[in-house]
Design a protein around this motif. Sequence first.
Motif, PDB file in Angstrom:
ATOM      1  N   HIS A  13       1.095  -1.098  -0.376  1.00 58.84           N
ATOM      2  CA  HIS A  13       0.084   0.000  -0.378  1.00 58.84           C
ATOM      3  C   HIS A  13       1.054   1.355  -0.036  1.00 58.84           C
ATOM      4  O   HIS A  13       0.759   2.178  -0.657  1.00 58.84           O
ATOM      5  CB  HIS A  13      -1.045   0.404   1.181  1.00 58.84           C
ATOM      6  CG  HIS A  13      -2.064  -0.878   0.975  1.00 58.84           C
ATOM      7  ND1 HIS A  13      -3.032  -1.117   0.080  1.00 58.84           N
ATOM      8  CD2 HIS A  13      -2.455  -2.101   1.720  1.00 58.84           C
ATOM      9  CE1 HIS A  13      -4.326  -1.383  -0.160  1.00 58.84           C
ATOM     10  NE2 HIS A  13      -3.753  -2.897   1.062  1.00 58.84           N
ATOM     11  N   PHE A  16       1.537   2.426  -3.490  1.00 61.50           N
ATOM     12  CA  PHE A  16       0.470   2.855  -4.595  1.00 61.50           C
ATOM     13  C   PHE A  16       0.573   3.900  -3.494  1.00 61.50           C
ATOM     14  O   PHE A  16       0.116   5.159  -4.467  1.00 61.50           O
ATOM     15  CB  PHE A  16      -0.477   2.000  -4.430  1.00 61.50           C
ATOM     16  CG  PHE A  16      -0.808   0.901  -4.983  1.00 61.50           C
ATOM     17  CD1 PHE A  16      -1.402   1.257  -6.661  1.00 61.50           C
ATOM     18  CD2 PHE A  16       0.123  -0.813  -4.947  1.00 61.50           C
ATOM     19  CE1 PHE A  16      -1.227  -0.194  -7.352  1.00 61.50           C
ATOM     20  CE2 PHE A  16      -0.054  -1.890  -5.707  1.00 61.50           C
ATOM     21  CZ  PHE A  16      -0.972  -1.018  -6.901  1.00 61.50           C
ATOM     22  N   TYR A 111      -0.495   4.688 -12.811  1.00 62.15           N
ATOM     23  CA  TYR A 111      -1.325   5.136 -11.296  1.00 62.15           C
ATOM     24  C   TYR A 111      -0.971   6.706 -11.781  1.00 62.15           C
ATOM     25  O   TYR A 111      -0.423   7.604 -11.427  1.00 62.15           O
ATOM     26  CB  TYR A 111      -0.832   5.281 -10.039  1.00 62.15           C
ATOM     27  CG  TYR A 111      -1.790   5.250  -8.940  1.00 62.15           C
ATOM     28  CD1 TYR A 111      -2.558   4.027  -8.515  1.00 62.15           C
ATOM     29  CD2 TYR A 111      -2.535   6.047  -8.718  1.00 62.15           C
ATOM     30  CE1 TYR A 111      -3.460   4.107  -7.838  1.00 62.15           C
ATOM     31  CE2 TYR A 111      -3.106   6.448  -8.081  1.00 62.15           C
ATOM     32  CZ  TYR A 111      -3.683   5.396  -7.657  1.00 62.15           C
ATOM     33  OH  TYR A 111      -4.863   5.208  -6.432  1.00 62.15           O
ATOM     34  N   VAL A 125       4.148   2.369 -11.259  1.00 64.96           N
ATOM     35  CA  VAL A 125       3.909   2.066 -10.204  1.00 64.96           C
ATOM     36  C   VAL A 125       4.408   0.253 -10.157  1.00 64.96           C
ATOM     37  O   VAL A 125       3.901  -0.629 -11.104  1.00 64.96           O
ATOM     38  CB  VAL A 125       2.861   2.418  -9.214  1.00 64.96           C
ATOM     39  CG1 VAL A 125       1.024   1.563 -10.520  1.00 64.96           C
ATOM     40  CG2 VAL A 125       2.394   1.747  -8.457  1.00 64.96           C
ATOM     41  N   GLU A 127       2.917  -2.700  -9.648  1.00 62.16           N
ATOM     42  CA  GLU A 127       1.646  -4.449  -8.864  1.00 62.16           C
ATOM     43  C   GLU A 127       2.097  -4.734  -8.194  1.00 62.16           C
ATOM     44  O   GLU A 127       2.871  -5.205  -7.541  1.00 62.16           O
ATOM     45  CB  GLU A 127       1.067  -4.759  -9.974  1.00 62.16           C
ATOM     46  CG  GLU A 127       0.796  -3.778 -11.378  1.00 62.16           C
ATOM     47  CD  GLU A 127      -0.296  -2.848 -11.231  1.00 62.16           C
ATOM     48  OE1 GLU A 127      -0.826  -2.601  -9.622  1.00 62.16           O
ATOM     49  OE2 GLU A 127      -0.382  -1.757 -11.980  1.00 62.16           O
TER      50      GLU A 127
END
Length: 167
Positions: A13, A16, A111, A125, A127
């Motif tokens: 997280h 992201f 993203y 980003v 994944e």
Amino acid sequence: MKKLCVELASVIHANFHVAATVQLPRRESSLYQDFDEHYESVINTKAIELAVNLRALIDRCASLSNPKPLEQAGRQTTAISFLQGRGPTTLRECANKVIHAGYFLFQYGRYDSVAEDGQSFSNRVQESTVEVSGWFGKDRWQCRLNLLQFAEEAHLAASELEQQYGQ
């Protein structure tokens, strides 16, 4: 065990979050360049730690039960899909593949986000899905694993096993 699930999910997280909130020129700073370089090695380490501990927990609980297979070990998951070779699509098999992988190949995407000033930007980003491969005897296998889904399902299985067996 559950802490390892949280750590893996947190790193994924964080990746992201950086992609969604840090735009150029800050993205080119040494901090975020170091973050990008550090990300993959931390994910590898956390995924392996989680897989080893999950396998150990499942096996420990299996030795405490009757010969019947543990529901958690045989639980079907879509976190794994085989690209070459075959095997069960279970949570335990996800752990096996992480443990025995010869490499982790990260998948990349874009993203798209909007900054506080309303300006749109896009960042590359990593994944949460990786490709892993290895050998089982003379047979090569390759599969795709969604590590975030693996962490979520491992957390649930660990909770259930701990409740059932007091581990």
